[in-house]
Scaffold this active site. Sequence first.
Site, PDB file in Angstrom:
ATOM      1  N   GLU A  35       0.805  -1.234   0.000  1.00 21.41           N
ATOM      2  CA  GLU A  35       0.000   0.000   0.000  1.00 21.41           C
ATOM      3  C   GLU A  35       0.830   1.273   0.000  1.00 21.41           C
ATOM      4  OE1 GLU A  35      -3.383   0.003   2.854  1.00 21.41           O
ATOM      5  OE2 GLU A  35      -3.056  -2.156   2.735  1.00 21.41           O
ATOM      6  N   HIS A  37       3.596   1.741  -1.652  1.00 21.30           N
ATOM      7  CA  HIS A  37       3.884   2.007  -3.073  1.00 21.30           C
ATOM      8  C   HIS A  37       2.635   2.492  -3.796  1.00 21.30           C
ATOM      9  CE1 HIS A  37       6.969  -1.270  -2.242  1.00 21.30           C
ATOM     10  NE2 HIS A  37       7.708  -0.262  -2.644  1.00 21.30           N
ATOM     11  N   SER A 186       7.794  -4.077   3.016  1.00 23.37           N
ATOM     12  CA  SER A 186       7.906  -5.429   2.435  1.00 23.37           C
ATOM     13  C   SER A 186       8.477  -6.392   3.459  1.00 23.37           C
ATOM     14  CB  SER A 186       8.848  -5.409   1.229  1.00 23.37           C
ATOM     15  OG  SER A 186       8.463  -4.416   0.332  1.00 23.37           O
TER      16      SER A 186
END
Length: 289
Positions: A35, A37, A186
């Site tokens: 989210e 990105h 990530s």
Amino acid sequence: MKIITTIEEMQQIALQLKRDERSIGYVPTMGYLHEGHQKLMKEARANNDVVIVSIFVNPLQFGPNEDLDRYPRDEEHDRAVTQQEKVDYVFFPSVEEMYPESHAIQLRVVERSNVLCGKSREGHFDGVVTVLTKLFHITMPDRVYFGLKDAQQVAVVDALVKNYNFPLEIIPIPTVREEDGLAKSSRNVYLSVEERNEAKYIYQALEEGRQLVVNGETSKDKIVEKVIQFINEKTRGKIDYVELLTYPNLKPIDQVSERVILATAVYFEKARLIDNLIFDENGELTFHH
Ligand code: PAF
């Protein structure tokens, strides 16, 4: 949406867009899109004619003991996300395409790099500015979108762009957080259930530090001490650093009297998490909504 794998094709497209006077919004990424990105892509979509996203896990910015081989990848997911965000071009080069030969000329970051994450990641920001110099020449953006979760990266890229006159604007975007405050990353997938539960305290610790400033505290040592104590009490994470520096120059201070960054990195078993808050001498958040 078009996926481009060669530098030549991407550069030809960008050149044509320039000739057609179409503005280019660019989001550089290493994939495994989340989210955070997506927020960058949405901003790029809203403010430019054309959106380019690059997906390239840049080996130059990983140290010998870092997680290059383990860095998560999911091409199918990334394709679905970029499609959903109405990206026009995804630049997805191989390592061979980006680095076909050794570099005769190396870029080295000499300020803003030897603090925060840069201190324990020697050469990391040299790798970041090297790949971004290439990517900026390949995608020719008008605006480039970066998440403030990596605020040191934003500060270093800001210097790159200013020092070397890249004709583009850096747009810093506030950190996207989970409901409990944990910054999206990530690397969060590497947390165990217990660790994930504790990870929310990292953000809360920074907030505790900021509240001291809101209440009139200016001593760097007292603010940093508070954050360290909070993280140690509430989590089993091992603190890499807690630092309070000017922003974006990233200079050391004893007293808070201008805009600062309060930042931390904490090691859990399989993940090192980072977070930060940027605020002025009154504790008022800048950038963050
Ligand atoms: O923030 C990242 O994902 C990377 O550092 C970047 C900017 C894509 C350069 O490789």
